[in-house]
Motif scaffolding. Sequence first.
Motif, short mmCIF file in Angstrom:
data_model
loop_
_atom_site.label_atom_id
_atom_site.label_comp_id
_atom_site.label_asym_id
_atom_site.label_seq_id
_atom_site.Cartn_x
_atom_site.Cartn_y
_atom_site.Cartn_z
N VAL A 160 47.92 2.76 7.68
CA VAL A 160 46.66 2.01 7.53
C VAL A 160 46.37 1.75 6.06
O VAL A 160 46.03 0.63 5.65
CB VAL A 160 45.51 2.78 8.20
CG1 VAL A 160 44.16 2.24 7.76
CG2 VAL A 160 45.64 2.69 9.72
N SER B 31 46.56 -1.94 4.13
CA SER B 31 45.34 -2.45 3.50
C SER B 31 45.54 -2.72 2.02
O SER B 31 45.00 -3.70 1.48
CB SER B 31 44.20 -1.43 3.70
OG SER B 31 44.01 -1.16 5.07
N GLN C 137 46.71 -8.48 9.59
CA GLN C 137 45.49 -9.05 9.02
C GLN C 137 44.25 -8.40 9.64
O GLN C 137 43.26 -8.16 8.95
CB GLN C 137 45.46 -10.56 9.24
CG GLN C 137 46.53 -11.33 8.48
CD GLN C 137 46.36 -11.21 6.98
OE1 GLN C 137 45.25 -11.06 6.46
NE2 GLN C 137 47.46 -11.27 6.25
N ILE D 207 44.02 -5.31 10.88
CA ILE D 207 43.88 -3.96 10.31
C ILE D 207 43.34 -4.03 8.89
O ILE D 207 42.44 -3.28 8.50
CB ILE D 207 45.24 -3.24 10.34
CG1 ILE D 207 45.66 -2.94 11.79
CG2 ILE D 207 45.18 -1.94 9.53
CD1 ILE D 207 47.02 -2.30 11.91
N ARG D 208 43.87 -4.97 8.11
CA ARG D 208 43.42 -5.10 6.72
C ARG D 208 41.95 -5.48 6.65
O ARG D 208 41.17 -4.90 5.87
CB ARG D 208 44.29 -6.15 6.01
CG ARG D 208 44.13 -6.19 4.51
CD ARG D 208 45.22 -7.07 3.92
NE ARG D 208 46.54 -6.46 4.11
CZ ARG D 208 47.66 -7.15 4.23
NH1 ARG D 208 47.64 -8.48 4.23
NH2 ARG D 208 48.81 -6.52 4.37
N THR E 111 39.70 -4.97 8.99
CA THR E 111 38.89 -3.88 9.52
C THR E 111 38.69 -2.78 8.48
O THR E 111 37.58 -2.28 8.29
CB THR E 111 39.55 -3.29 10.78
OG1 THR E 111 39.69 -4.33 11.76
CG2 THR E 111 38.71 -2.17 11.36
N VAL E 112 39.77 -2.40 7.81
CA VAL E 112 39.66 -1.34 6.81
C VAL E 112 38.76 -1.78 5.66
O VAL E 112 37.86 -1.06 5.24
CB VAL E 112 41.06 -0.95 6.29
CG1 VAL E 112 40.94 0.00 5.11
CG2 VAL E 112 41.86 -0.31 7.40
N ASN E 113 39.00 -2.99 5.16
CA ASN E 113 38.21 -3.46 4.02
C ASN E 113 36.74 -3.65 4.38
O ASN E 113 35.84 -3.31 3.61
CB ASN E 113 38.79 -4.77 3.49
CG ASN E 113 40.16 -4.60 2.88
OD1 ASN E 113 40.53 -3.51 2.46
ND2 ASN E 113 40.93 -5.66 2.83
N VAL F 290 39.61 2.68 12.88
CA VAL F 290 40.34 1.53 12.36
C VAL F 290 41.09 0.81 13.47
O VAL F 290 41.02 -0.41 13.61
CB VAL F 290 41.31 1.96 11.24
CG1 VAL F 290 42.14 0.78 10.76
CG2 VAL F 290 40.54 2.58 10.09
N ALA G 278 40.59 -3.12 15.11
CA ALA G 278 41.75 -3.95 14.79
C ALA G 278 42.42 -4.48 16.06
O ALA G 278 42.80 -5.66 16.13
CB ALA G 278 42.76 -3.16 13.96
#
Length: 374
Positions: free
Chosen positions: A47, A51, A216, A218-219, A221-223, A336, A340
């Motif tokens: 993760v 990210s 995209q 996951i990225r 969601t994390v950000n 996360v 995602a």
Amino acid sequence: MDENSNRSFGALSRGQTRAALVAVILLALAGLWTLLPFLAAAGWAAVFAVSLWPWYVRCQARWPKQGRVLLPLGVTLLILLIFVLPLIMVATALAHDSADFVQFVQQSGAQGIPPPHILAQLPFGDQLVGWWQANLAQPGALSHLSILHGEGGRSSLDLGGRFLGAVLHRLLIIVFMLLIFFFMLRDGEGLARGLRVGIARAFGPAGEQVGEQIVQAIRGTVNGLVVVGLGEGVLMGAAYYVAGVPHPAILGLLTGLLSAIPLGAVVAYVAAAGLLAAAGEIGAAIAIGVLGSVVVFVADHFIRPVLIGGATRLPFLLVLLGIIGGIEAWGLIGIVLGPALMAALLLLWREWIGAQRGPLNPAVPDERMPPIGG
């Protein structure tokens, strides 16, 4: 070995192909079972790597000679400083607050909890005070709680040993997470190339595009959820501490977790303001309410839209179901993975119904369809 022998080894019958497929599946399952204790660490490492990868690639282009050791080591230490050490500090504060909470419950069980003065000023205050006096103010009113006696009759020493074992287990996961994260950064290009080739061979070009969409999601969601939520929790936790809110670490962590849900952080800072108001600190309660409203408004309307982007923005219900269902299914990493996965499924659904272009819908999207999250 001659050419005929090579040809005979290269051609498999239908039964041999099935046997080979079963053997590969069993081997993969055995490998996953072997790595089961480290899957949580590998998941968190993946993760963070997904990210931070665009930012890491830019750093790698600027310092190409440091890409094997120094650069991934520096980013790993940065993750340790920004994420891991604050979490350890919060865990330490939580342990302290939890000890105070247990002591408070034990004292309240022996002596009772007197009703707060503000309770009588609320609507139906007399009835509320009467219920409080009958159920909470009497000595022994909280004696039914298991926290007073230990879970399942266990002694506090047993519970302390279990708690220490759980802490050591989490620390071990963090160590392996950082180790795996370092190697993911160092060998990231080769890993990504291998994944693209494997997905393309198994599912074709459509599978590769779906994989990019999941990355995209996951990225984003994390950000948009985790990073912003962490910032809100740290900021409001510091404000709780300054304002004198009881158990600021617990409320700060609750604010960060609930901030992943739209307007969820409102519940946390309203509760903190209510605790201050119940203690007679009306000015501090108003300040916490105003500061919390400003922080949530700026985060939800300015910071999150920039970090998440329109492609992975989710409606309220899918965010809520993704977070709760993700935690239930996957544990803490479900914060996360849940949103995602919901974002990836929503993107596939909108392609399927013709709302936007993608692997399932190569045609031009229908302009009349509302955007995701609209």
